[in-house]
Motif scaffolding. Structure first.
Motif, PDB file in Angstrom:
ATOM      1  N   GLN A 293     -47.223 -25.943 -35.550  1.00  0.00           N
ATOM      2  CA  GLN A 293     -48.026 -25.502 -34.437  1.00  0.00           C
ATOM      3  C   GLN A 293     -48.791 -24.231 -34.744  1.00  0.00           C
ATOM      4  O   GLN A 293     -49.874 -23.994 -34.259  1.00  0.00           O
ATOM      5  CB  GLN A 293     -47.119 -25.280 -33.233  1.00  0.00           C
ATOM      6  CG  GLN A 293     -47.842 -25.414 -31.935  1.00  0.00           C
ATOM      7  CD  GLN A 293     -46.942 -25.073 -30.785  1.00  0.00           C
ATOM      8  OE1 GLN A 293     -45.805 -24.688 -30.981  1.00  0.00           O
ATOM      9  NE2 GLN A 293     -47.444 -25.207 -29.607  1.00  0.00           N
TER      10      GLN A 293
ATOM     11  N   TYR B 173     -49.714 -36.869 -27.330  1.00  0.00           N
ATOM     12  CA  TYR B 173     -49.834 -35.418 -27.457  1.00  0.00           C
ATOM     13  C   TYR B 173     -50.043 -35.073 -28.925  1.00  0.00           C
ATOM     14  O   TYR B 173     -49.445 -35.686 -29.810  1.00  0.00           O
ATOM     15  CB  TYR B 173     -48.562 -34.735 -26.947  1.00  0.00           C
ATOM     16  CG  TYR B 173     -48.574 -33.244 -27.122  1.00  0.00           C
ATOM     17  CD1 TYR B 173     -49.374 -32.459 -26.318  1.00  0.00           C
ATOM     18  CD2 TYR B 173     -47.825 -32.631 -28.114  1.00  0.00           C
ATOM     19  CE1 TYR B 173     -49.422 -31.100 -26.490  1.00  0.00           C
ATOM     20  CE2 TYR B 173     -47.866 -31.265 -28.287  1.00  0.00           C
ATOM     21  CZ  TYR B 173     -48.663 -30.502 -27.474  1.00  0.00           C
ATOM     22  OH  TYR B 173     -48.714 -29.150 -27.652  1.00  0.00           O
TER      23      TYR B 173
ATOM     24  N   PHE C 196     -49.553 -32.136 -31.561  1.00  0.00           N
ATOM     25  CA  PHE C 196     -48.943 -30.827 -31.832  1.00  0.00           C
ATOM     26  C   PHE C 196     -49.984 -29.879 -32.409  1.00  0.00           C
ATOM     27  O   PHE C 196     -50.006 -28.697 -32.116  1.00  0.00           O
ATOM     28  CB  PHE C 196     -47.815 -30.953 -32.858  1.00  0.00           C
ATOM     29  CG  PHE C 196     -46.636 -31.727 -32.371  1.00  0.00           C
ATOM     30  CD1 PHE C 196     -45.760 -31.168 -31.463  1.00  0.00           C
ATOM     31  CD2 PHE C 196     -46.388 -33.004 -32.825  1.00  0.00           C
ATOM     32  CE1 PHE C 196     -44.658 -31.870 -31.014  1.00  0.00           C
ATOM     33  CE2 PHE C 196     -45.294 -33.721 -32.375  1.00  0.00           C
ATOM     34  CZ  PHE C 196     -44.425 -33.149 -31.470  1.00  0.00           C
TER      35      PHE C 196
ATOM     36  N   ASN D  99     -52.760 -29.181 -29.680  1.00  0.00           N
ATOM     37  CA  ASN D  99     -52.242 -28.919 -28.344  1.00  0.00           C
ATOM     38  C   ASN D  99     -53.083 -29.629 -27.275  1.00  0.00           C
ATOM     39  O   ASN D  99     -53.539 -29.037 -26.307  1.00  0.00           O
ATOM     40  CB  ASN D  99     -52.194 -27.401 -28.077  1.00  0.00           C
ATOM     41  CG  ASN D  99     -51.379 -27.066 -26.862  1.00  0.00           C
ATOM     42  OD1 ASN D  99     -50.630 -27.903 -26.370  1.00  0.00           O
ATOM     43  ND2 ASN D  99     -51.539 -25.869 -26.352  1.00  0.00           N
TER      44      ASN D  99
ATOM     45  N   ARG E 112     -53.589 -33.277 -24.861  1.00  0.00           N
ATOM     46  CA  ARG E 112     -52.975 -34.495 -24.344  1.00  0.00           C
ATOM     47  C   ARG E 112     -54.062 -35.478 -23.982  1.00  0.00           C
ATOM     48  O   ARG E 112     -55.141 -35.089 -23.533  1.00  0.00           O
ATOM     49  CB  ARG E 112     -52.154 -34.192 -23.090  1.00  0.00           C
ATOM     50  CG  ARG E 112     -50.813 -33.626 -23.400  1.00  0.00           C
ATOM     51  CD  ARG E 112     -49.967 -33.465 -22.178  1.00  0.00           C
ATOM     52  NE  ARG E 112     -48.790 -32.680 -22.514  1.00  0.00           N
ATOM     53  CZ  ARG E 112     -47.666 -33.191 -22.997  1.00  0.00           C
ATOM     54  NH1 ARG E 112     -47.552 -34.476 -23.181  1.00  0.00           N
ATOM     55  NH2 ARG E 112     -46.647 -32.421 -23.297  1.00  0.00           N
TER      56      ARG E 112
END
Lengths: 190, 407
Positions: free
Chosen positions: A4, A90, A92, A95, A97
């Motif tokens: 991330q 989603y 990672f 970030n 959706r």
């Protein structure tokens, strides 16, 4: 491995994802994107699902590696096909959706995402159990929460919430099933 | 009908092609270490698990179905029973999804109280995990200490709501009532005693040779494997993936508090334990910061009269208040047509709330994306090739909650 904290190479937002999905769907395939409360959803044809899901998962720089949910919504009274099958993805890395939706009828089936995500296995089984949506290519499409002997699908809108006096008339097959289990459905005064 | 024994070994030797004999062992659903009513069909070669299949559904109560048939405010008592060890966390997720549909914002003080309570609940759930999972590995005293500390979190919930477990405190637009000053005395006491106690747990376990033998290298999962299996929460972070919804998609006040997301390396039972223990510390620090930053006074509910109930005195003294109260209690409020997916980070992982509204006062569909259901799927992956005793360690480390798995 997705990290991330890794620096994103470019400023990616949901418009780029929509472009990707639009490119992936076949020539005259369905593509209806809409936004509500900062969430994006796209309706596509069931035939395009595998290609779109694979593109979302593998395309740089999106990498929608996390399939967080598979479920369905029942609309018995609308003109369009009865069920909405809903996928939540989603990423990672970015970030982001995105929600994919398919519209299918009772007798239609949906390609299974189990070859791409192992997590789809149980999620699709639950969806089948609760709504009766069939998934093509699923390794073991069985009921998961309800007893194996059940013949109906409880989250469909026409499944009654509780046994009533006139149960026998409204859903004879369910009442029949209950009787076979030895339950005294339909005799409770309300 | 076959009767259920507590653990029934069904000796059914099967001759396999290479002459090896395996045995099917049925574990549960009434087994004390399966955290509820989980049944496992184990295929054993001696003591080694060659195949396993979790059987679930024993606690299925149709909560999603019932939620579709109630008004938005009436759904809350049901949702307490989803994950009953942190009952208000479920209410929080649903309330936030409906607030997103309504496009309303909870006032400042309400948000801070929610943030604080969500961490109190997380700690309570983690204490239960710690006590039960470690007790199954033989550390009985840790269980007693953990229950003692869990009781402190339940005491706090009791002060604010009158109930210990199924508290039903949060509502759409805010919460049932403001928290009383005694609550903060309890919080101060909690903040004072906890750091020492968490250290104590680590002293008891981290260098305990039996505990290390039972947990290190057991149930190992790689990061890619874990993502493929859809793992979320501490179980995913133990595999080395730094992902916490409180950080990546901050809700409530999590972007204004300072905390660290513990990440493991090996993805084994021991790393899951370490991650959760560190989460206890981080939660405690969040509670402390909430205590400092929370406004002393102010409204807690959004749009009283329209979504949340008007205050008691208003209801008793004004005509308007009485009408609003009556309307809200009898027919609820209408929610604009649309659909949202609102994820929160519970102690188990990503709990997603997909709520579809058709414009009436009842939801058209409420879908709970249960972290336990998805995490449980990976149990087979973890246990294959390990001994039957490691199965117990793995179940404990996944923090399975059957109420949420079956809903």
């Amino acid at each position: 491995m997705p990290d991330q904290s890794a620096e994103t190479p470019e400023n990616v937002d949901v418009r780029h994802v929509l472009d990707l999905i639009k490119e992936t769907v076949s020539g005259d395939g369905r593509f209806e994107a809409s936004e509500f409360r900062d969430e994006t959803r796209v309706i596509i044809d069931p035939e395009d699902l595998l290609a779109v899901a694979r593109a979302l998962k593998d395309t740089e720089p999106f990498y929608f590696l996390h399939l967080s949910d598979v479920t369905a919504v029942d609309y018995p009274d609308r003109d369009a096909p009865r069920f909405d099958v809903v996928y939540q993805f989603y990423s990672f890395k970015q970030n982001l959706r995105i929600r994919l939706k398919l519209q299918v009828d009772e007798d239609e089936s949906v390609p299974s995402l189990t070859p791409l995500w192992s997590t789809a296995n149980w999620l699709e089984r639950e969806c089948y159990d609760m709504f009766g949506v069939e998934f093509d290519g699923h390794p073991k499409l069985e009921r998961i929460l309800m007893p194996k002997a059940t013949t109906s699908h409880p989250l469909r809108k026409d499944y009654p919430l509780s046994p009533r006096k006139n149960y026998q008339q409204r859903r004879p097959e369910v009442a029949q099933e209950a009787e076979e289990w030895g339950e005294d459905f339909g005799h409770h005064p309300r | 009908m076959r009767t259920l024994a507590i653990t029934r070994a069904e000796a059914r030797p099967e001759e396999e092609s290479d002459g090896k004999r395996t045995m099917t062992l049925n574990m549960g659903p009434q087994h004390p270490s399966t955290h509820g009513v989980l049944r496992l069909n184990l295929e054993l070669d001696g003591e080694i698990v060659t195949d396993m299949e979790p059987k679930i559904g024993y606690l299925h109560r149709g909560i999603e179905k019932m939620a579709e048939n109630k008004q938005y405010q009436q759904v809350f008592p049901w949702l307490d029973r989803v994950d009953y060890l942190e009952s208000d966390m479920n209410n929080l997720g649903f309330a936030m999804a409906v607030e997103k549909l309504l496009d309303v914002e909870v006032p400042e003080r309400g948000q801070w109280i929610r943030t604080m309570l969500s961490e109190v609940l997380r700690m309570g759930a983690h204490f239960i995990w710690l006590g039960t999972s470690v007790m199954e590995l033989g550390a009985m005293s840790v269980f007693m200490y953990a229950m003692r500390d869990r009781e402190l979190t339940y005491d706090m919930m009791e002060i604010i709501s009158g109930m210990r477990i199924n508290t039903t405190f949060f509502r759409v637009g805010g919460m049932r009532k403001d928290v009383p000053p005694e609550f903060f005395d309890k919080v101060d006491e909690f903040i004072e005693v906890m750091p020492e106690r968490i250290d104590e747990y680590e002293q008891l376990l981290n260098n305990n040779p039996i505990f290390l033998d039972r947990t290190k290298g057991v149930g190992q999962l790689g990061a890619e494997e874990a993502i493929d299996l859809g793992l979320t929460g501490p179980a995913l972070r133990a595999c080395g993936v730094n992902w916490d919804i409180r950080k990546s998609e901050p809700y409530l006040k999590f972007d204004e508090v300072d905390f660290r997301v513990p990440v493991g390396e090996n993805g084994d039972v021991f790393d899951r334990y370490l991650c959760r223990i560190e989460e206890l510390r981080q939660s405690l620090s969040i509670i402390k910061q909430c205590r400092e930053k929370m406004p002393e006074d102010g409204p807690i509910n959004a749009e009283p009269g329209k979504i949340s109930l008007p205050s008691r005195s208003k209801m008793k003294t004004t005509m308007e208040g009485l009408i609003h109260h009556f309307k809200l209690v009898t027919e609820g409020f209408k929610v604009p047509e649309g659909e949202v997916y609102s994820p929160i980070e519970t102690s188990k992982g990503e709990q997603g709330w997909y709520v579809v509204s058709d414009g009436t006062n009842k939801p058209h569909r409420v879908r709970i994306r249960p972290p336990c259901f998805v995490n449980l799927q990976s149990l087979a992956e973890m246990c294959e090739g390990e001994t039957i005793a490691d199965v117990i360690a793995n179940i404990g480390s996944l923090d399975i909650m059957m109420g949420e798995t079956d809903r």
